[in-house]
Structure formats: C-alpha cells, structure tokens
Design an enzyme around this catalytic site. Structure first.
Site, PDB file in Angstrom:
ATOM      1  N   GLY A   1       0.846  -1.197   0.000  1.00  0.00           N
ATOM      2  CA  GLY A   1       0.000   0.000   0.000  1.00  0.00           C
ATOM      3  C   GLY A   1       0.877   1.242   0.000  1.00  0.00           C
ATOM      4  N   LEU A   2       0.225   2.375  -0.111  1.00  0.00           N
ATOM      5  CA  LEU A   2       0.940   3.650  -0.180  1.00  0.00           C
ATOM      6  C   LEU A   2       1.699   3.941   1.122  1.00  0.00           C
ATOM      7  CD1 LEU A   2      -1.918   5.833  -1.734  1.00  0.00           C
ATOM      8  CD2 LEU A   2       0.107   4.936  -2.919  1.00  0.00           C
ATOM      9  N   SER A   3       2.654   4.822   1.024  1.00  0.00           N
ATOM     10  CA  SER A   3       3.353   5.285   2.224  1.00  0.00           C
ATOM     11  C   SER A   3       2.323   5.936   3.155  1.00  0.00           C
ATOM     12  CB  SER A   3       4.421   6.308   1.823  1.00  0.00           C
ATOM     13  OG  SER A   3       5.060   6.800   2.974  1.00  0.00           O
TER      14      SER A   3
ATOM     15  N   SER B   1      -0.121   4.352   4.601  1.00  0.00           N
ATOM     16  CA  SER B   1      -1.423   3.662   4.574  1.00  0.00           C
ATOM     17  C   SER B   1      -1.633   2.842   5.844  1.00  0.00           C
ATOM     18  CB  SER B   1      -1.543   2.777   3.323  1.00  0.00           C
ATOM     19  OG  SER B   1      -0.501   1.835   3.279  1.00  0.00           O
ATOM     20  N   GLY B   2      -0.535   2.423   6.486  1.00  0.00           N
ATOM     21  CA  GLY B   2      -0.672   1.674   7.744  1.00  0.00           C
ATOM     22  C   GLY B   2       0.017   0.318   7.758  1.00  0.00           C
ATOM     23  N   LYS B   3       0.821   0.026   6.770  1.00  0.00           N
ATOM     24  CA  LYS B   3       1.477  -1.291   6.668  1.00  0.00           C
ATOM     25  C   LYS B   3       2.313  -1.618   7.914  1.00  0.00           C
ATOM     26  CE  LYS B   3       3.744   0.034   3.009  1.00  0.00           C
ATOM     27  NZ  LYS B   3       3.247   1.422   2.966  1.00  0.00           N
TER      28      LYS B   3
ATOM     29  N   SER C   1       5.926  -1.796  -2.212  1.00  0.00           N
ATOM     30  CA  SER C   1       5.899  -2.787  -3.312  1.00  0.00           C
ATOM     31  C   SER C   1       4.830  -2.416  -4.350  1.00  0.00           C
ATOM     32  CB  SER C   1       5.710  -4.209  -2.776  1.00  0.00           C
ATOM     33  OG  SER C   1       4.725  -4.318  -1.782  1.00  0.00           O
TER      34      SER C   1
HETATM   35  P1  ADP Z   1       3.195   2.734   6.246  1.00  0.00           P
HETATM   36  O1  ADP Z   1       3.990   1.666   6.949  1.00  0.00           O
HETATM   37  O2  ADP Z   1       2.168   2.146   5.322  1.00  0.00           O
HETATM   38  O3  ADP Z   1       4.046   3.753   5.580  1.00  0.00           O
HETATM   39  P2  ADP Z   1       2.588   3.653   8.906  1.00  0.00           P
HETATM   40  O4  ADP Z   1       2.139   2.397   9.585  1.00  0.00           O
HETATM   41  O5  ADP Z   1       3.999   4.085   9.164  1.00  0.00           O
HETATM   42  O6  ADP Z   1       2.341   3.514   7.338  1.00  0.00           O
HETATM   43  O7  ADP Z   1       1.641   4.865   9.281  1.00  0.00           O
HETATM   44  C1  ADP Z   1       0.229   4.742   9.266  1.00  0.00           C
HETATM   45  C2  ADP Z   1      -0.390   5.831  10.144  1.00  0.00           C
HETATM   46  O8  ADP Z   1      -1.799   5.739  10.036  1.00  0.00           O
HETATM   47  C3  ADP Z   1      -0.044   5.693  11.613  1.00  0.00           C
HETATM   48  O9  ADP Z   1       0.144   6.956  12.156  1.00  0.00           O
HETATM   49  C4  ADP Z   1      -1.290   5.006  12.183  1.00  0.00           C
HETATM   50  O10 ADP Z   1      -1.463   5.315  13.558  1.00  0.00           O
HETATM   51  C5  ADP Z   1      -2.390   5.598  11.329  1.00  0.00           C
HETATM   52  N1  ADP Z   1      -3.594   4.745  11.211  1.00  0.00           N
HETATM   53  C6  ADP Z   1      -4.862   5.152  11.365  1.00  0.00           C
HETATM   54  N2  ADP Z   1      -5.722   4.145  11.209  1.00  0.00           N
HETATM   55  C7  ADP Z   1      -4.998   3.071  10.916  1.00  0.00           C
HETATM   56  C8  ADP Z   1      -5.322   1.704  10.650  1.00  0.00           C
HETATM   57  N3  ADP Z   1      -6.573   1.260  10.630  1.00  0.00           N
HETATM   58  N4  ADP Z   1      -4.306   0.861  10.393  1.00  0.00           N
HETATM   59  C9  ADP Z   1      -3.031   1.286  10.395  1.00  0.00           C
HETATM   60  N5  ADP Z   1      -2.652   2.559  10.650  1.00  0.00           N
HETATM   61  C10 ADP Z   1      -3.629   3.451  10.915  1.00  0.00           C
END
Ligand code: ADP
Length: 204
Positions: free
Chosen positions: A37-39, A41-43, A111
């Site tokens: 998923g996008l930067s 997004s919550g991965k 990815s």
């Molecule tokens: P990524 O790894 O995709 O770049 P991050 O996990 O670092 O993203 O950041 C995601 C952000 O979104 C965090 O600040 C997290 O607290 C917030 N967030 C809000 N809702 C959700 C959710 N349902 N799942 C994951 N992250 C979430």
C-alpha cells in the site's frame, strides 16, 4: 540482475530438516504475510501489531520494514523501477528462507508493482503467501503524512514518490483488503490473525 546462477557449477543441496519437523518443534506453521500500500497507509503499524500479538501467543514471527532493509541488505538500491524490483526480489528470497526456518514473515513495503509482488508469490509454496492490500486513499495518507514525506514530495524534493510522482498498482486478487481510513488498527490486526488461524498457521 541474474535469474540463473552465474556459475554452472552451483548445485542445490536438499535440506535435512523439513518444514513439518520445524513446525512440530515450534508449534505453528509458517508463511509470508505481504502488506502492500501507499506510504502512510498503515502497513508498518499493522505488521508490528500483528507481530506483537503473535509473540504474545508464543508464535515466532518477524516483521521486515521498508527503511531498515535499505540500511543493510539493500543499501545499494534506490527507487527506480529496476531497483524497486530488485529490492522486492531480495526481500522475497529472504522471506522464503525465514519461512523455511519456521518463522512467519510480515513484510511492510510499498511494493508498488504487481509483477514484483506476483514474482514473490511464485517463489513461495502454494498457499504460503498472503497478500494484504492496505487500502487508503492518497489524500488520507497525505493528511497523516507520518514521516513528512508527502510534503517533501509535493515540494519536488523526493523524485519518484509513490502516489505522487510514481505509480502504485493495486492488487487484483489480494487475500485481504484493509480499508484503514475506515477501520481501527485493532480491527485490521484481528482480520489478519483470523486469516492465519483459518490457514492453520497458528492455533485459535
Ligand atoms: P506505512 O507503513 O504504510 O508507511 P505507517 O504504519 O507508518 O504507514 O503509518 C500509518 C499511520 O496511520 C499511523 O500513524 C497510524 O497510527 C495511522 N492509522 C490510522 N488508522 C490506521 C489503521 N486502521 N491501520 C493502520 N494505521 C492506521
């Protein structure tokens, strides 16, 4: 990058301890959960939370995170399509080794290319690759801007930034879709854990 060994004198040596034996030793199965998923997004957030939950259940899991791998194994790779492909290929190979050793792998990489993710699926045994589409609109990712990267990308300071100046190809048939703008982190974690239980990688 080579897809065949460079030397003709390389042979494959068979493992002496098999997957089932390791699973019996550890008390759980193994496989790769691939978050894409996008930067922002919550991965990473979800992968780390799943890792923690599995640890509490005495399940050996390991989360690979985007930037950390680029500090070591993939230190020589950038963000061109070729380097992104090689980045994912190497991570896939490492995930496969971890899975062979009995560990559940959780990967948190943008990815962006479908073909690269499918190539990882193809090197893992059937049913051992769970693709999780962490689906979040770019507007919401940009609003979160966890690492300030969207601001930099908008200012033209980061070339080839996924979702802004580089493409993201959403999965066509992911095993799981998590709409993180609508779901709480705990709900996302539960959904992934349910999948692992359904697949009998871990006990309920
Ligand atoms: P990524 O790894 O995709 O770049 P991050 O996990 O670092 O993203 O950041 C995601 C952000 O979104 C965090 O600040 C997290 O607290 C917030 N967030 C809000 N809702 C959700 C959710 N349902 N799942 C994951 N992250 C979430």
């Amino acid at each position: 990058m080579p897809e065949q060994p460079k030397s003709k004198h390389i042979t494959w040596s068979k493992a002496h301890v098999g997957r089932k034996e390791r699973a019996a030793l550890l008390g759980h199965g193994s496989g790769t959960v691939w978050f894409t998923g996008l930067s922002g997004s919550g991965k990473s957030t979800i992968a780390m939370a799943v890792e923690r939950e599995l640890f509490q259940r005495r399940v050996l899991a390991y989360a690979f995170d985007g930037d950390n791998i680029r500090h070591g194994l993939n230190v020589n790779l950038g963000f061109s399509p070729e380097h992104r492909k090689e980045n994912i290929r190497r991570i896939g190979e490492v995930a496969k080794l971890f899975n062979d050793s009995g560990v559940i792998v959780l990967t948190a990489f943008i990815s962006p290319y479908r073909e690269d993710r499918d190539a990882v699926r193809a090197i893992l045994p059937e049913g051992r690759f769970v693709e999780v589409f962490v689906d979040c609109p770019v507007e919401e990712c940009e609003r979160r801007d966890v690492k300030g990267l969207y601001q930099k990308a908008r200012a033209g300071k980061i070339p080839e930034f996924t979702g802004i100046s580089a493409p993201y190809e959403a999965p066509v048939k992911p095993e799981i879709v998590l709409r993180t703008a609508e779901l709480a982190v705990e709900e996302c974690v539960d959904r992934v854990l349910r999948e692992l239980v359904n697949r009998s990688w871990v006990a309920s």
